[in-house]
Design a protein around this motif. Structure first.
Motif, PDB file in Angstrom:
ATOM      1  N   SER A 115      -4.752  -5.476  20.643  1.00 12.76           N
ATOM      2  CA  SER A 115      -6.091  -5.147  21.116  1.00 12.76           C
ATOM      3  C   SER A 115      -6.500  -3.723  20.757  1.00 12.76           C
ATOM      4  N   PHE A 116      -5.550  -2.879  20.380  1.00 13.09           N
ATOM      5  CA  PHE A 116      -5.850  -1.489  20.045  1.00 13.09           C
ATOM      6  C   PHE A 116      -6.139  -1.295  18.559  1.00 13.09           C
ATOM      7  N   PHE A 117      -6.006  -2.322  17.738  1.00 17.39           N
ATOM      8  CA  PHE A 117      -6.086  -2.133  16.295  1.00 17.39           C
ATOM      9  C   PHE A 117      -7.103  -3.079  15.682  1.00 17.39           C
ATOM     10  N   LYS A 118      -7.686  -2.597  14.602  1.00 14.24           N
ATOM     11  CA  LYS A 118      -8.592  -3.414  13.809  1.00 14.24           C
ATOM     12  C   LYS A 118      -7.843  -4.121  12.691  1.00 14.24           C
ATOM     13  N   SER A 119      -6.820  -3.477  12.146  1.00 15.23           N
ATOM     14  CA  SER A 119      -6.001  -4.090  11.096  1.00 15.23           C
ATOM     15  C   SER A 119      -4.634  -3.428  11.089  1.00 15.23           C
ATOM     16  N   ILE A 120      -3.634  -4.198  10.682  1.00 15.95           N
ATOM     17  CA  ILE A 120      -2.259  -3.710  10.533  1.00 15.95           C
ATOM     18  C   ILE A 120      -1.742  -4.208   9.186  1.00 15.95           C
ATOM     19  N   VAL A 121      -1.276  -3.277   8.362  1.00 20.35           N
ATOM     20  CA  VAL A 121      -0.779  -3.622   7.020  1.00 20.35           C
ATOM     21  C   VAL A 121       0.617  -3.039   6.871  1.00 20.35           C
ATOM     22  N   ILE A 122       1.554  -3.876   6.449  1.00 17.18           N
ATOM     23  CA  ILE A 122       2.930  -3.450   6.180  1.00 17.18           C
ATOM     24  C   ILE A 122       3.152  -3.581   4.677  1.00 17.18           C
ATOM     25  N   GLU A 123       3.397  -2.464   4.044  1.00 16.47           N
ATOM     26  CA  GLU A 123       3.548  -2.424   2.582  1.00 16.47           C
ATOM     27  C   GLU A 123       5.008  -2.153   2.233  1.00 16.47           C
ATOM     28  N   LEU A 124       5.617  -3.104   1.508  1.00 10.58           N
ATOM     29  CA  LEU A 124       7.007  -2.989   1.089  1.00 10.58           C
ATOM     30  C   LEU A 124       7.091  -2.509  -0.362  1.00 10.58           C
ATOM     31  N   ASP A 125       8.305  -2.339  -0.810  1.00  8.80           N
ATOM     32  CA  ASP A 125       8.514  -1.898  -2.188  1.00  8.80           C
ATOM     33  C   ASP A 125       8.027  -2.979  -3.151  1.00  8.80           C
ATOM     34  N   LYS A 126       7.043  -2.604  -3.963  1.00  7.41           N
ATOM     35  CA  LYS A 126       6.430  -3.584  -4.860  1.00  7.41           C
ATOM     36  C   LYS A 126       7.381  -4.033  -5.948  1.00  7.41           C
ATOM     37  N   GLU A 127       8.249  -3.130  -6.391  1.00  7.38           N
ATOM     38  CA  GLU A 127       9.207  -3.490  -7.456  1.00  7.38           C
ATOM     39  C   GLU A 127      10.268  -4.447  -6.941  1.00  7.38           C
ATOM     40  N   ALA A 128      10.623  -4.338  -5.658  1.00  7.21           N
ATOM     41  CA  ALA A 128      11.673  -5.196  -5.109  1.00  7.21           C
ATOM     42  C   ALA A 128      11.155  -6.581  -4.749  1.00  7.21           C
ATOM     43  N   TYR A 129       9.893  -6.685  -4.289  1.00  4.59           N
ATOM     44  CA  TYR A 129       9.406  -7.966  -3.795  1.00  4.59           C
ATOM     45  C   TYR A 129       8.237  -8.524  -4.606  1.00  4.59           C
ATOM     46  N   GLY A 130       7.829  -7.822  -5.652  1.00  2.90           N
ATOM     47  CA  GLY A 130       6.801  -8.368  -6.528  1.00  2.90           C
ATOM     48  C   GLY A 130       5.399  -8.136  -5.988  1.00  2.90           C
ATOM     49  N   PRO A 131       4.391  -8.361  -6.819  1.00  2.00           N
ATOM     50  CA  PRO A 131       3.001  -8.092  -6.409  1.00  2.00           C
ATOM     51  C   PRO A 131       2.452  -9.093  -5.392  1.00  2.00           C
ATOM     52  N   ASP A 132       3.102 -10.249  -5.232  1.00  2.00           N
ATOM     53  CA  ASP A 132       2.575 -11.286  -4.340  1.00  2.00           C
ATOM     54  C   ASP A 132       3.281 -11.340  -2.995  1.00  2.00           C
ATOM     55  N   ASN A 133       4.365 -10.619  -2.830  1.00  2.00           N
ATOM     56  CA  ASN A 133       5.149 -10.746  -1.598  1.00  2.00           C
ATOM     57  C   ASN A 133       5.477  -9.388  -0.978  1.00  2.00           C
ATOM     58  N   HIS A 134       4.820  -8.328  -1.406  1.00  2.00           N
ATOM     59  CA  HIS A 134       5.163  -6.998  -0.884  1.00  2.00           C
ATOM     60  C   HIS A 134       4.222  -6.542   0.232  1.00  2.00           C
ATOM     61  N   LEU A 135       3.231  -7.367   0.597  1.00  2.00           N
ATOM     62  CA  LEU A 135       2.292  -7.008   1.650  1.00  2.00           C
ATOM     63  C   LEU A 135       2.334  -8.028   2.792  1.00  2.00           C
ATOM     64  N   ALA A 136       2.271  -7.515   4.006  1.00  2.00           N
ATOM     65  CA  ALA A 136       2.098  -8.349   5.197  1.00  2.00           C
ATOM     66  C   ALA A 136       0.908  -7.758   5.956  1.00  2.00           C
ATOM     67  N   GLU A 137      -0.174  -8.546   6.093  1.00  2.00           N
ATOM     68  CA  GLU A 137      -1.433  -8.014   6.618  1.00  2.00           C
ATOM     69  C   GLU A 137      -1.918  -8.821   7.820  1.00  2.00           C
ATOM     70  N   TRP A 138      -2.570  -8.108   8.716  1.00  2.00           N
ATOM     71  CA  TRP A 138      -3.290  -8.731   9.829  1.00  2.00           C
ATOM     72  C   TRP A 138      -4.614  -7.993   9.999  1.00  2.00           C
ATOM     73  N   HIS A 139      -5.718  -8.739  10.017  1.00  2.00           N
ATOM     74  CA  HIS A 139      -7.044  -8.160  10.152  1.00  2.00           C
ATOM     75  C   HIS A 139      -7.792  -8.881  11.279  1.00  2.00           C
ATOM     76  N   ARG A 140      -8.484  -8.110  12.084  1.00  2.00           N
ATOM     77  CA  ARG A 140      -9.273  -8.676  13.177  1.00  2.00           C
ATOM     78  C   ARG A 140     -10.568  -9.261  12.628  1.00  2.00           C
ATOM     79  N   ASP A 141     -10.887 -10.459  13.053  1.00  2.00           N
ATOM     80  CA  ASP A 141     -12.128 -11.101  12.638  1.00  2.00           C
ATOM     81  C   ASP A 141     -13.237 -10.687  13.604  1.00  2.00           C
ATOM     82  N   PRO A 142     -14.218  -9.908  13.137  1.00  2.00           N
ATOM     83  CA  PRO A 142     -15.259  -9.451  14.070  1.00  2.00           C
ATOM     84  C   PRO A 142     -16.207 -10.549  14.521  1.00  2.00           C
TER      85      PRO A 142
END
Length: 438
Positions: free
Chosen positions: A200-227
């Protein structure tokens, strides 16, 4: 008496056609009651007056109940209801005040007048406080507290089914958890009353991992609030990825400011002394700067004579107050997210590690809901209105009894003069109504 009663009954019939007998009444003008200025209780028709003196009248005189039409009864009932409603609407504080005559007769009534004065002061105070609460509720009432964020990770040998990889050998994986709880004013223990969830305190949360280790399609974990719709709040997030080596990650937390806040440019922030604030707060800070530096034009008050700092920011030597929101827009930007660099360390003891971060957040003041409930509550108002109506009715009864007392005292003091004055008053009333003796 018999002739006067016939005249009274005849005048009643001519003045109010079709009216029932209980409407045939006259009032004695107050000028015939010694020392009284006001309205006297109604006098009954001649039949009732003579009956009180032991004189009986023939049944043919007056208006009989059987002659009253249903339509007249209905109209009378409607008129009576409208009269009662109008009387209730016109009740004021003056209707509760006792006259000096009553206070002289009953000295103890002064205690009631003291309570009435205290009630008036109390009502004024409550009304003023309600107006202050209404004004405060229009402005955002916020309280700054600390949100403690817990970031923990754990490595596990895992199984092939956990990662979805169809192999016979188990695949190791790690698990990252992000949770949080709101602390009290001291910043030590969890808040005892506010039970707000982490998201409830956040509009979005993004976790960015090492792009070289997990590739361009699996290095992001995102959550965004739908207004556009109410999002389901959560107590935290869990991210799972295969691997057994140390991984660097970056966590971006975008706070959910209500109302929305803006980040000022570096020059404007240094000038006004604020970094991030709401638009009304920024404009108010600019107005304080204008007043303290006397930038308002003395002749044309709607203009501002920019100093060298404002000229660098707005690139004009002079501008109107109404131009401030438009010229301020390029100097504002969305606030920066909170950036946390976390290391998912495989060499930590027991393969597990937890880090804590304190973030300052704004929450609605708990008093806001209490103030809103106070303004919207109507149960007490209904009880007060009922008691107020009862007080009005009691005062009306006291005044009616006082009028009756003065009426009978006037009769007892000089019966002959009282009756003559009353008959003369009735005669004048009949002439005003256009009734003549036949």
């Amino acid at each position: 008496y018999f002739e006067i009663s016939k005249m009274a009954n005849r005048a009643s019939v001519q003045a109010m056609p079709g009216a029932p007998p209980y409407m045939h009444s006259y009032q004695l003008p107050s000028r015939y009651i010694p020392g009284h200025q006001g309205v006297m209780p109604p006098m009954h028709s001649g039949r009732h007056v003579l009956a009180s003196h032991g004189i009986r009248m023939p049944s043919g005189h007056g208006v009989q109940h059987g002659r009253v039409s249903d339509l007249a009864k209905k109209r009378f009932a409607e008129a009576k209801a409208r009269s009662v409603q109008h009387k209730l609407k016109k009740r004021k504080i003056g209707d509760k005040i006792l006259s000096h005559r009553i206070k002289n007769l009953v000295p103890e009534s002064q205690a009631y007048m003291d309570l009435l004065s205290f009630e008036h002061k109390l009502d004024s105070t409550i009304l003023r406080k309600k107006l202050e609460i209404q004004e405060s509720l229009k402005r955002p009432v916020k309280q700054k507290l600390k949100l403690r964020v817990f970031i923990s990770h754990q490595f596990s040998a895992g199984e092939s089914e956990a990662t979805g990889i169809d192999t016979d050998a188990p695949v190791p994986f790690w698990e990252l958890k992000i949770q949080g709880r709101l602390l009290d004013e001291a910043g030590v223990k969890p808040h005892p009353t506010l039970k707000l969830r982490f998201t409830s305190f956040f509009k979005s949360i993004v976790i960015e991992l090492d792009k070289e280790a997990y590739g361009p399609d699996n290095h992001l974990a995102e959550w965004h609030r739908d207004p556009s719709e109410a999002a389901e709040e959560n107590d935290g997030f869990t991210v799972t990825r295969p691997g057994e080596e140390t991984v660097k990650c970056t966590i971006l937390l975008q706070l959910n400011h209500q109302p929305f806040q803006y980040k000022l440019t570096s020059k404007l922030a240094r000038l006004l002394g604020i970094h991030t604030a709401t638009r009304p707060a920024i404009i108010n800070s600019m107005w304080q700067y204008i007043k303290s530096n006397h930038l308002q034009d003395t002749q044309e008050r709607e203009y501002i004579n920019n100093d060298k700092y404002f000229q660098q920011l707005f690139e004009v030597p002079r501008m109107k107050f109404t131009e401030i929101p438009h010229r301020l827009q390029p100097l504002l930007a969305p606030p920066d997210p909170i950036i946390i660099h976390h290391l998912i360390n495989a060499d930590a003891p027991d393969g597990k590690r937890t880090a804590c971060y304190d973030i300052e957040v704004e929450v609605d003041d708990p008093l806001k809901s209490a103030m809103h409930s106070f303004l919207m509550s109507s149960s007490d108002q209904q009880d007060i209105a009922a008691l107020d109506t009862k007080v009005h009715e009691t005062v009306e009864q006291i005044n009616a009894i006082k009028l009756q007392r003065e009426f009978y005292l006037g009769f007892a003091h000089n019966p002959q003069k009282f009756i003559n004055d009353w008959l003369a008053s009735q005669s004048r009333d009949l002439k005003v109504c256009g009734v003549t003796k036949t």
